[in-house]
Scaffold this motif. Sequence first.
Motif, PDB file in Angstrom:
ATOM      1  N   ALA A  47       0.824  -1.206   0.000  1.00 47.26           N
ATOM      2  CA  ALA A  47       0.000   0.000   0.000  1.00 47.26           C
ATOM      3  C   ALA A  47       0.861   1.259   0.000  1.00 47.26           C
ATOM      4  O   ALA A  47       0.575   2.233  -0.707  1.00 47.26           O
ATOM      5  CB  ALA A  47      -0.931  -0.012   1.209  1.00 47.26           C
ATOM      6  N   CYS A 136      -4.421   2.300   3.438  1.00 48.66           N
ATOM      7  CA  CYS A 136      -4.736   1.015   4.051  1.00 48.66           C
ATOM      8  C   CYS A 136      -5.546   1.253   5.334  1.00 48.66           C
ATOM      9  O   CYS A 136      -6.612   1.846   5.284  1.00 48.66           O
ATOM     10  CB  CYS A 136      -3.467   0.211   4.300  1.00 48.66           C
ATOM     11  SG  CYS A 136      -3.754  -1.545   4.630  1.00 48.66           S
ATOM     12  N   GLY A 187      -5.993   0.414   0.459  1.00 50.11           N
ATOM     13  CA  GLY A 187      -4.751  -0.335   0.531  1.00 50.11           C
ATOM     14  C   GLY A 187      -4.502  -1.133  -0.736  1.00 50.11           C
ATOM     15  O   GLY A 187      -5.132  -0.908  -1.769  1.00 50.11           O
TER      16      GLY A 187
END
Length: 339
Positions: A47, A136, A187
């Motif tokens: 991410a 994320c 993410g």
Amino acid sequence: MTRPGDDKIFARASAIIPRGVAHVRLDGPVVTRDFAFLVLPRFTLLAFSSAIEPLRIANQLTQAPLYRYRLVSMDGAPVESSAGVRIEVDQGLEPLSRETTAIVCSGTDASQAADRRVLAWLRDHARKGGGLGAICTGAYTLARAGLLGDDAPAVHWENRPAYRELFDVEPLQQIYVIGRKHFSCAGGEAGVDLMLALITRDHGPKLADAVAEMCLHSRRREASATQKKVYPSPMLARNPAVARVIAAMQANIATPLDRDALAEVFGHSPRHLERIFRAVVQETPKSHYLGLRLEQARNLLSDTTLSILEVAIATGFNSRSSFSKAYKHRFGQSPAKTR
């Protein structure tokens, strides 16, 4: 944004501009935008890199300092990712310029990754008018700091039930969202799409498309793209009865099955279904079923010209009012606003 030569924001930082073969001519003035990536313990590398690499590539393609970024940790020390890889950072929790956007990068330790110092640092930056973002599970930290209000962030599908439970807000199923005061992405590789959207805003689709090509990213996905509802094969293989129930839910969106009918598909009592389903899916059958219906409703609102009442009926609601109430509770906005 800041122009080259402005105040000494990021005094110790400079834009990374590698040389490459591909080149994109920049239309318009060179304007530098500053980001500070706060990496929390056990942040996810995928991410994080998906978000930062498009910025580097934009600089490389244009050979201009469009984006300047630095890394921040809670104490200025290296931070270990969820993969066990440690990275160096540029600073601790020293104050940021108002023109800098602070992006919280978190991972597997979503709810407790940040301590009180981090929350205070983020609140101080927000009070100064600084921008905020989350990658994320970074949205957990912004929510703990009280900086999201009632706004729903984009959170990875695996973390949505826990976020809902902790903050009493239904997180978005879409891959990213850009609001007036903050942005977030779910993410994975969604960070690429988020940054491509920001590059499009800053410098237009031509540069964003070129960055996507350099990332071997086949297309720029819009914020409205939803995360795939994933049920890992091993989980379903171990729980075939739960898999049958989920399949029955998906096949009966317009005419929802009641509790007893789902229990019959499951092959045991409603109480047993409730207990096993919650243990496997981390959500009650009722909540999960409602989520499936509302996700279908949002897709219909976005992708068809059906009226709101027609969408309500197509997803198993008896009235427009009951549908609108459930929709707003889950997504934080009315069905009409989705269009």
